[in-house]
Design an enzyme around this catalytic site. Structure first.
Site, PDB file in Angstrom:
ATOM      1  N   GLU A  40       0.837  -1.220   0.000  1.00  0.00           N
ATOM      2  CA  GLU A  40       0.000   0.000   0.000  1.00  0.00           C
ATOM      3  C   GLU A  40       0.864   1.259   0.000  1.00  0.00           C
ATOM      4  OE1 GLU A  40      -1.637   1.663   3.446  1.00  0.00           O
ATOM      5  OE2 GLU A  40      -0.949   0.089   4.785  1.00  0.00           O
TER       6      GLU A  40
ATOM      7  N   SER B 236     -12.935   1.839  10.227  1.00  0.00           N
ATOM      8  CA  SER B 236     -12.239   1.931   8.941  1.00  0.00           C
ATOM      9  C   SER B 236     -12.969   1.148   7.854  1.00  0.00           C
ATOM     10  CB  SER B 236     -10.826   1.362   9.092  1.00  0.00           C
ATOM     11  OG  SER B 236     -10.186   1.349   7.834  1.00  0.00           O
TER      12      SER B 236
ATOM     13  N   LYS C  54      -3.492  -1.490  15.434  1.00  0.00           N
ATOM     14  CA  LYS C  54      -2.808  -0.681  16.440  1.00  0.00           C
ATOM     15  C   LYS C  54      -3.601  -0.620  17.733  1.00  0.00           C
ATOM     16  CE  LYS C  54      -1.471   2.886  13.797  1.00  0.00           C
ATOM     17  NZ  LYS C  54      -1.539   2.313  12.537  1.00  0.00           N
TER      18      LYS C  54
HETATM   19  N1  PSU Z   1      -1.795   1.468  10.063  1.00  0.00           N
HETATM   20  C1  PSU Z   1      -0.530   1.972  10.135  1.00  0.00           C
HETATM   21  N2  PSU Z   1      -0.149   2.986   9.337  1.00  0.00           N
HETATM   22  C2  PSU Z   1      -1.013   3.478   8.417  1.00  0.00           C
HETATM   23  C3  PSU Z   1      -2.337   2.935   8.327  1.00  0.00           C
HETATM   24  C4  PSU Z   1      -2.687   1.942   9.174  1.00  0.00           C
HETATM   25  O1  PSU Z   1       0.249   1.525  10.948  1.00  0.00           O
HETATM   26  O2  PSU Z   1      -0.630   4.396   7.692  1.00  0.00           O
HETATM   27  C5  PSU Z   1      -3.268   3.424   7.268  1.00  0.00           C
HETATM   28  C6  PSU Z   1      -3.608   2.244   6.339  1.00  0.00           C
HETATM   29  O3  PSU Z   1      -3.503   2.683   5.010  1.00  0.00           O
HETATM   30  C7  PSU Z   1      -5.038   1.936   6.686  1.00  0.00           C
HETATM   31  C8  PSU Z   1      -5.557   3.316   7.044  1.00  0.00           C
HETATM   32  O4  PSU Z   1      -5.752   1.349   5.634  1.00  0.00           O
HETATM   33  O5  PSU Z   1      -4.488   3.880   7.799  1.00  0.00           O
HETATM   34  C9  PSU Z   1      -6.836   3.244   7.820  1.00  0.00           C
HETATM   35  O6  PSU Z   1      -7.335   4.550   7.947  1.00  0.00           O
HETATM   36  P1  PSU Z   1      -8.876   4.800   8.355  1.00  0.00           P
HETATM   37  O7  PSU Z   1      -8.978   4.348   9.781  1.00  0.00           O
HETATM   38  O8  PSU Z   1      -9.070   6.275   8.181  1.00  0.00           O
HETATM   39  O9  PSU Z   1      -9.679   3.973   7.417  1.00  0.00           O
HETATM   40 MN    MN Z   2     -12.096   6.615  10.057  1.00  0.00          MN
END
Ligand code: PSU
Ligand code: MN
Length: 310
Positions: A24, A144, A163
């Site tokens: 990604e 997410s 996390k």
């Molecule tokens: N976990 C990490 N670093 C990141 C992300 C997740 O340790 O940069 C990113 C990934 O791309 C994941 C996104 O898909 O954050 C999720 O964001 P949201 O909760 O806004 O969907």
């Molecule tokens: Mn979100």
């Protein structure tokens, strides 16, 4: 005309059933600080190449979803201010010829469209703390799009769990509801990114990459729609000291509260705070666990490739 652009090496590897692993771009553009992020993007690709696996780093550049970047593309995701793009943003970027770094959800979607079956990341997105409210807070519904996307996308994602800033119990419940398979790689304990254990156990564990490939094959035969999460904990000697982790996280949540940070700003605030408050320690662990996931994904892609008729 295909709306996707596959690099020549990715197209060639897929056409010949050779192993390919998707990577990604949001982790590069938004998850890691400059200039370490450019080194990391190149290093992740190098780990795959050293194992005979073709890297497919994915991003949308000038409206074109790219599956496999050249050196200029890798530089762009590390150095440009790109939008963070999830699945819902893809048609908008395409129609406007705009660029974006793809989240786990958007990367999984595009990789799968291209026919890639294995994907390595650091940590998945999940259910945020406070998503369902609390005694003195309203529900934010912040979950997410990574989760519902993995429910309908036939890809195997290697991650170090989610996390510890998230609500891990709720995330695991949602994965169950969404029928996303979750297996621990050499462990029954679901990992919490910087830590080997989250306190939550999984139903299933696998010991080898070929065990994962066998599950992928069975998944296809049984008509399952969704993805498979391979939860790969960081080695014990590389994890964050749990007591220090807990102390820094508590500080980070208190600081977010005091600063009145809300909504989608919470996670970037917490992560930035945690890198600073840990003196950079959390960043080194983040890189170690991501490298470790890329290595396991390489093994799975090779095992999968060996099962394909040649
Ligand atoms: N976990 C990490 N670093 C990141 C992300 C997740 O340790 O940069 C990113 C990934 O791309 C994941 C996104 O898909 O954050 C999720 O964001 P949201 O909760 O806004 O969907
Ligand atoms: Mn979100």
């Amino acid at each position: 005309m295909s709306p996707l652009h596959l690099s020549d090496e990715v197209a060639d590897a897929l056409a010949n059933s050779r192993p390919v692993v998707a990577l990604e771009s949001t982790i590069i553009s938004h998850g890691l600080p400059r200039p370490r992020n450019l080194d990391a993007a190149r290093e992740f690709e190098g780990i795959l190449r050293d194992r005979g696996v073709t890297p497919a780093t994915i991003a949308v550049l000038d409206g074109v979803p790219r599956i496999g970047l050249d050196d200029d593309g890798v530089r762009r995701i590390a150095e440009e201010e790109l939008a963070k793009a999830s699945v819902r943003d893809l048609p908008i970027l395409a129609a406007r010829a705009a660029s974006g770094a793809t989240t786990v959800a958007a990367t999984a979607h595009l990789a799968s469209l291209a026919g890639i079956r294995v994907f390595a990341t650091g940590g998945l997105g999940g259910v945020h703390r406070g998503a369902s409210g609390g005694p003195d807070s309203v529900a934010t519904f912040d979950e997410s799009a990574d989760l519902p996307t993995l429910a309908v996308t036939p890809i195997t994602v290697v991650s170090a769990g989610v996390k510890s800033v998230l609500d891990i119990a709720a995330t695991l419940e949602r994965l169950e509801t969404l029928s996303v398979a979750v297996v621990g790689y050499g462990t029954r304990a679901f990992p919490a990114f910087w830590l080997r254990e989250s306190g939550f156990d999984l139903d299933w564990t696998v010991d080898t990459a070929d065990d994962v490939a066998a599950i992928m094959a069975a998944r296809d035969e049984l008509g399952s729609r969704g993805g498979i999460i391979v939860a790969n904990p960081i080695p014990a000697d590389q994890q964050w000291d749990p007591a220090e982790h807990d102390a820094v996280l508590a500080q980070a949540f208190a600081a977010a509260d005091a600063a009145g940070v809300r909504g989608k700003a919470v996670t970037p605030f917490l992560l930035g705070y945690i890198v600073d408050a840990s003196g950079g320690r959390s960043l080194e662990i983040n890189l170690d666990l991501a490298r470790n996931n890329v290595r396991v994904a390489a093994d799975i892609a090779r095992a999968w490739s060996q099962r394909q008729p040649s």
